[in-house]
Each structure stands twice: as structure tokens, then as C-alpha cells.
Design a protein around this motif. Structure first.
Motif, PDB file in Angstrom:
ATOM      1  N   GLY A 225      -8.521  -7.078  -0.490  1.00 49.08           N
ATOM      2  CA  GLY A 225      -9.981  -6.096   0.167  1.00 49.08           C
ATOM      3  C   GLY A 225      -9.933  -6.262   1.817  1.00 49.08           C
TER       4      GLY A 225
ATOM      5  N   LYS B 272      -4.922  -0.735   7.322  1.00 44.73           N
ATOM      6  CA  LYS B 272      -4.859   0.930   8.101  1.00 44.73           C
ATOM      7  C   LYS B 272      -4.757   0.403   9.007  1.00 44.73           C
ATOM      8  CE  LYS B 272      -6.359   1.512   3.430  1.00 44.73           C
ATOM      9  NZ  LYS B 272      -7.500   1.536   2.610  1.00 44.73           N
TER      10      LYS B 272
ATOM     11  N   MET C   1      -6.700  -5.189   2.859  1.00 41.95           N
ATOM     12  CA  MET C   1      -6.037  -3.557   2.574  1.00 41.95           C
ATOM     13  C   MET C   1      -6.781  -2.543   4.099  1.00 41.95           C
ATOM     14  SD  MET C   1      -5.761  -3.993  -1.223  1.00 41.95           S
ATOM     15  CE  MET C   1      -6.490  -1.258  -1.535  1.00 41.95           C
TER      16      MET C   1
ATOM     17  N   GLY D 296       1.866   2.196  -3.592  1.00 44.34           N
ATOM     18  CA  GLY D 296       1.317   2.686  -3.788  1.00 44.34           C
ATOM     19  C   GLY D 296       0.190   1.594  -4.916  1.00 44.34           C
ATOM     20  N   TYR D 297       0.455   0.655  -4.463  1.00 40.75           N
ATOM     21  CA  TYR D 297      -0.221  -0.555  -5.535  1.00 40.75           C
ATOM     22  C   TYR D 297      -1.556  -0.513  -5.247  1.00 40.75           C
ATOM     23  CZ  TYR D 297       4.342  -1.806  -6.524  1.00 40.75           C
ATOM     24  OH  TYR D 297       5.331  -2.621  -7.083  1.00 40.75           O
ATOM     25  N   GLY D 298      -2.380  -1.066  -5.846  1.00 42.53           N
ATOM     26  CA  GLY D 298      -4.384  -0.918  -6.042  1.00 42.53           C
ATOM     27  C   GLY D 298      -4.625  -2.700  -5.476  1.00 42.53           C
ATOM     28  N   LYS D 299      -5.586  -2.775  -5.701  1.00 43.74           N
ATOM     29  CA  LYS D 299      -5.998  -4.568  -4.529  1.00 43.74           C
ATOM     30  C   LYS D 299      -6.121  -5.642  -5.743  1.00 43.74           C
ATOM     31  CE  LYS D 299     -10.464  -5.643  -4.681  1.00 43.74           C
ATOM     32  NZ  LYS D 299     -12.152  -5.713  -4.573  1.00 43.74           N
ATOM     33  N   LYS D 300      -5.855  -4.687  -7.050  1.00 47.24           N
ATOM     34  CA  LYS D 300      -5.557  -6.102  -8.267  1.00 47.24           C
ATOM     35  C   LYS D 300      -4.215  -6.307  -8.020  1.00 47.24           C
ATOM     36  CE  LYS D 300      -6.424  -7.551 -12.927  1.00 47.24           C
ATOM     37  NZ  LYS D 300      -6.477  -7.377 -14.217  1.00 47.24           N
ATOM     38  N   GLU D 301      -3.023  -5.590  -7.751  1.00 44.05           N
ATOM     39  CA  GLU D 301      -1.314  -5.701  -8.004  1.00 44.05           C
ATOM     40  C   GLU D 301      -1.409  -6.578  -7.149  1.00 44.05           C
ATOM     41  OE1 GLU D 301      -2.352  -2.695 -11.009  1.00 44.05           O
ATOM     42  OE2 GLU D 301      -2.808  -3.170  -8.590  1.00 44.05           O
TER      43      GLU D 301
ATOM     44  N   LEU E  53       0.791  -1.267  -0.476  1.00 47.33           N
ATOM     45  CA  LEU E  53       0.223  -0.117   0.008  1.00 47.33           C
ATOM     46  C   LEU E  53       0.705   1.431  -0.206  1.00 47.33           C
ATOM     47  CD1 LEU E  53      -2.840  -1.114   2.835  1.00 47.33           C
ATOM     48  CD2 LEU E  53      -3.118  -0.175   0.330  1.00 47.33           C
TER      49      LEU E  53
END
Length: 329
Positions: free
Chosen positions: A277, A284, A280, A259-264, A256
């Protein structure tokens, strides 16, 4: 899967199929559908099934060379043989010139794409990887099953259900059957129905424990721990699963930050996209330093149990109390 469905629809079958991957439900479904489509019902003369690691390849080849008995084809099904990781070279040589009347279906968990057999099947047949399905596919599948039972379920309840029972399709089907029986006289399936009859997967139970620790809800975290003990889960297995969860969170937190998104993140951390998800969101709640400290503490606790300084039950309880307690002012 689209190509498999097309072959089943048209009846134009490849001579060899390899179905592999981690979604056991789909592998079994397609295996059974192909057997039913390729052979007349009750035809045991032209069907053979081999399973496990100690299969006599010469015996298989002798059978494969035998013409079908008053039928169009002979079908041989192989399951969990390990041929695609080792010991499949002889069969690889054979299938290059196997009789046109003989058909093979391989069903495996893992394969080595560099193996001689994999390359031979790829050249002559059809290979399909059946992996765990994404959230959208699972939701549509569940909705379809529910509609066939002439019942209704909202998207939010489906997500609640998936959070409780996990993403394994076979387990989902078993748990849905329990819900249908419980809500037999009602059309709408509710969260209360799911709570009443569905079994929470241990990984989701652990997830809830870590959430409670993150929220400093010590009572909730301990209650979940005692629930797992009541289910006969060994304390050190519970600790192992908790530390594994923190290790995943540490990895997800790092991704995170990059800067990676959920798919990556799902791909890099080896997670189901639906689970990614959740991780993630949970990551946090922690700082990287907190996650590192928890993992180090877990290793220390394990060592103290091994050396007899603490009993396993008390050690895990102290671990939960320590990390779920509110910080002192």
C-alpha cells in the motif's frame, strides 16, 4: 497456525512437524511451545537439538532408535539444516518406519516441496508455513500486547509504529518493550513515545528519502542521507537501497497501470501487503520515465565511483541533489 494451536490444546501431537517460512518469531514461538507441551519440564534425557548443515544423519538415526528414558516420547529438534533442499534422502527413508515413541520437529527457512524429505514428512506429519503476517493480524497482535501491559494505543499510532519499525514480529516486540519502559508511568502510548525510543528500520529510512526526493524536498532528503551516514551506513549501500526502491516502484507503477489491486501487487512484487500500500501511494508521485531515468542514473553513478571519477560519499550526495531539485522554469 490454527491446526498447530489445536494440537497444542488437545495434546494430540503428530509424530513429525515441519515449521518453515520467513517469520522467525512465529517459528521460535511454536517450536518452544511444542517442546514444553511434549516433554516434562527439565527432561534433558529425552530431548536433542541439532542445528546447521553438517549433521551426522547416522548419529541422529541411532538416537531416534533409542527408547525414551522413563517417558512417553523422545523429541529431536532440527533447525536450519538444509535437509529439505539437499542431503535429506536418508532421513526421508528412515522416517517412514521410525519408532512410534520418537518425534521430530524441523524448523527451516526454505524448503523444496519436490524434495524426498518434504514428501515423506507430508505423508506422516504436519507441515505449516509461517509467513510474515498481514497488517490486520499485526495490529491485533500489538493491541493484545499493549492491553496485557495495561496500556492503550490508537490504530493510527500502531500504523505509525509499524511504518517506523517494520513488520518483523521479533523486532516489533523488542521495540514495544522499549516503549513500555519509556512510558512506564503513563497509560496512553503516543507518537512522541515512539519517536523518542524506537529505531527506524533502514528500509523505512530509505523510503522516507525517496519520498523527499519525489516531493522535491532537497533539504529533507539530504538530512536523511546524513542521518544514515552518522549511523555508519556505507554510501554505496545507501545508493543500492535507493535504486532497489526505485526498481520496486517501477514494477509497482507498471502493475498499477495494468489495473492490479494491492493484494495482487503484493504477490507479484514480492512485498508484504502492508508495504504494498505504501509503495502504491509512492509510485503515484512518479512517471514511469522518471523512474527509468533514476535507475539509469544510479547505474552511471556506480560506474563513476568504481572507476575513481567520484568518491562514494560525494557521488550519492550529487545523485540526491540532482533528483530532488526543483525543475527549472
Amino acid at each position: 497456525m490454527k491446526s498447530l494451536n489445536e494440537d497444542l490444546k488437545t495434546g494430540q501431537f503428530k509424530q513429525i512437524y515441519l515449521l518453515y517460512g520467513e517469520e522467525g518469531y512465529l517459528k521460535r514461538q511454536y517450536r518452544d511451545r511444542f517442546i514444553k507441551a511434549m516433554l516434562p519440564e527439565g527432561d534433558t534425557m529425552n530431548y536433542a537439538h541439532y542445528e546447521g548443515k553438517n549433521i551426522n544423519v547416522r548419529e541422529v538415526i541411532d538416537l531416534a532408535e533409542t527408547l525414551p528414558f522413563f517417558a512417553q516420547r523422545r523429541l529431536i529438534v532440527f533447525e536450519d539444516t538444509g535437509f529439505f533442499k539437499s542431503a535429506g534422502a536418508e532421513l526421508a527413508d528412515y522416517i517412514k518406519d521410525m519408532p512410534e515413541t520418537t518425534y521430530f520437529i524441523f524448523v527451516e527457512n526454505e524448503v523444496d516441496k519436490r524434495s524426498k524429505l518434504y514428501k515423506a514428512v507430508k505423508a506422516k506429519g504436519h507441515i505449516v508455513e509461517l509467513t510474515t503476517q498481514d497488517e490486520g493480524t499485526l495490529k491485533r497482535w500489538i493491541q493484545g500486547i499493549v492491553r496485557r501491559e495495561k496500556k492503550q494505543i490508537s490504530d493510527s499510532v500502531i500504523l505509525y509504529f509499524l511504518n517506523k519499525v517494520g513488520t518483523d514480529m521479533e523486532n516489533i516486540q523488542r521495540e514495544l518493550e522499549k516503549v513500555f519502559c519509556y512510558a512506564l508511568d503513563r497509560q496512553e502510548i503516543t507518537r512522541e513515545d515512539i519517536d523518542a525510543v524506537c529505531v527506524t528500520q533502514i528500509t523505512n529510512h530509505i523510503f522516507d528519502m525517496v519520498n523527499a526526493v519525489a516531493d522535491k524536498n532537497q533539504r529533507r532528503a539530504l538530512d536523511l542521507y546524513y542521518d544514515l551516514l552518522a549511523l555508519k551506513e556505507p554510501p554505496m549501500r545507501i545508493l543500492f537501497l535507493m535504486i532497489r526502491q526505485y526498481r520496486i516502484l517501477f514494477q509497482v507503477k507498471g502493475l498499477l497501470k495494468q489495473g492490479y489491486g494491492k493484494k495482487e501487487i503484493a504477490s507479484k512484487a514480492g512485498l508484504h501487503p502492508f508495504a504494498a500500500g505504501k509503495y502504491m501511494d509512492q509510485a503515484k508521485k512518479f512517471r514511469m520515465s522518471e523512474l527509468r531515468a533514476v535507475m539509469e542514473d544510479g547505474a552511471d553513478i556506480e560506474q563513476r565511483v568504481k572507476t575513481g571519477l567520484l568518491t562514494d560519499n560525494l557521488a550519492v550526495e550529487l545523485f540526491i541533489v540532482k533528483h530532488s531539485g526543483k525543475a527549472q522554469a
